[in-house]
Design an enzyme around this catalytic site. Structure first.
Site, mmCIF file in Angstrom:
data_model
loop_
_atom_site.group_PDB
_atom_site.id
_atom_site.type_symbol
_atom_site.label_atom_id
_atom_site.label_comp_id
_atom_site.label_asym_id
_atom_site.label_seq_id
_atom_site.Cartn_x
_atom_site.Cartn_y
_atom_site.Cartn_z
ATOM 1 N N LYS A 103 0.856 -1.192 0.000
ATOM 2 C CA LYS A 103 0.000 0.000 0.000
ATOM 3 C C LYS A 103 0.887 1.236 0.000
ATOM 4 C CE LYS A 103 -4.486 0.650 0.005
ATOM 5 N NZ LYS A 103 -5.468 -0.214 -0.633
ATOM 6 N N GLY A 215 -22.895 5.318 1.827
ATOM 7 C CA GLY A 215 -21.895 5.655 0.815
ATOM 8 C C GLY A 215 -22.561 5.838 -0.532
#
Length: 406
Positions: A103, A215
């Protein structure tokens, strides 16, 4: 403030105790192979030099190249990046793709940068990191606030610096004309729905089950689109400013139009305004947190009425909430299974680039559906074997697959 890396480690420890996994190997998995912090100088449009801080955490590559997104956000920090790289290792093992976990990120609010500044910053990250990247070493992708365009700049910079003939395969999530894959845009939302479908069958949800989605970004909207097409009733949605509910069901295209016109979901005709907190506590068949982490906590878990929770966001459920859901017998389908469709199609993009192939959208989504439903079945059988939660089942399955390669 909840430390995401500590949360990730606790999840692994709990799973390893249940399945009595090798303690030495678990110890290895608690630490990333390495993490790199760099400073990126950018000459801004004003002529002033600004230094940005960038990160890459490479958690584990025992199953294949490190793989995971790069996020641009003012709150990016090393603990977050380490935790996300850890989750990527496990997510890739659960879905069964031959990648490890990585990441990256840059501390920046990209909305404050011009296109020229953004391009300089993106190329600057690669200039500092390219020696630890590569199609068979570490393959980044888009994440929060990064786009196909940013991946294209990065892939181009990598090519300029290395002349690697396979340089197209070093970044995934690229635009279609630049080596990107069909189906990538839909992948996480559709993948989440394929998992939901299997869970709905397993827990006998009706064909017209009601769903509340927290969301309204790319992942949430593609999930909503396919759920409505398949006959489910999406009754509530929200964005950062709040949400709307109509128990008879909502119309996605009208919601999108309203959001485009007004900049928010609230005040949508034929629906009642609600807060994000109220959305989580609605009396629905399924709750889909698809926005932020740590929204289901020890404080509100006791008031959750949904019969099933599907985590499309990363880390939306705290440890305390998990415990309460277990007591209330509410199954939680964890993020490392539910939102793994994106990385699965990233693997397909990498594979197509490496082999100089191009697959149609039908091929991509067909392969994704098959692969993600198999992952659900694999996690389910581990869950039943150890009489535990889906989260523990997913961690046990992933840890076993990683340890086999050690």
């Amino acid at each position: 403030m909840i430390n995401p890396f500590e949360t990730a480690i606790k999840q692994l420890e709990e799973a390893s105790q249940i399945a009595n996994l090798d303690k030495n190997k678990i110890e290895r998995l608690k630490n990333p192979d390495r993490y790199v912090e760099v400073s990126i100088p950018v000459v801004m449009d004003s002529g002033k030099l600004q230094i940005f801080i960038g990160f890459r955490s490479q958690h584990n590559n025992i199953r294949g190249p490190y793989k995971g997104g790069i996020r641009y956000h003012q709150d990016v920090n090393l603990d977050e990046v380490k935790a996300l790289s850890f989750w990527m290792t496990f997510k890739n093992a659960v879905i069964g793709v031959p990648f490890g976990g990585g990441k990256g990120g840059i501390i920046v609010n990209p909305k404050e940068l011009s296109t020229t500044e953004l391009e300089k910053l993106s190329r600057g990250w690669v200039q500092k990191m390219y020696r630890i990247l590569g199609p068979e070493v570490d393959v980044p992708a888009p994440d929060v606030n990064t786009t196909g365009q940013i991946m294209d700049w990065m892939a181009d910079e990598y090519k300029n610096l290395t002349n690697d003939p396979k340089s197209q395969a070093v970044f995934t999530g690229k635009p279609l004309g630049c080596g990107g894959s069909e189906g990538r845009e839909e992948a996480t939302g559709f993948g989440g729905f394929y998992v939901f479908e299997e869970a709905a069958k397993k827990f006998n949800l009706s064909a017209r089950a009601t769903i509340a989605v927290q969301g309204f970004g790319n992942v949430a909207t593609f999930f909503i689109k396919i759920a409505i097409e398949k006959g489910y009733k999406v009754v509530a949605v929200s964005d950062s400013k709040g949400g709307v509910v109509n128990m008879a069901g909502l119309d996605l295209s009208r919601l999108q139009e309203h959001k485009k016109q007004t900049g928010a979901l609230k005040d949508f005709p034929d629906a009642k305004n609600i807060t994000n907190e109220e959305l989580l506590e609605l009396d629905v068949d399924a709750l889909v947190p698809a926005a932020l982490e740590n929204v289901l906590t020890g404080d509100n878990a006791g008031r959750i009425k949904a019969r099933l929770i599907l985590e499309l966001a990363n880390g939306p459920t705290t440890k305390e909430a998990d415990k309460i859901f277990q007591e209330k017998n509410i199954p939680v389908i964890p993020d490392i299974l539910a939102n793994s469709g994106g990385v699965c199609v990233s693997f397909y993009e990498w594979y197509q680039n490496m082999k100089h192939e191009t697959w149609s959208k039908e091929q991509v989504l067909g392969k994704l559906e098959k692969q993600i439903k198999k992952a659900f079945a694999d996690v389910s059988s581990i869950r039943e074997k150890y009489k535990t939660t889906f989260r523990n089942g997913a961690y046990i399955l992933a840890a076993q697959r990683i340890m086999e390669k050690m």
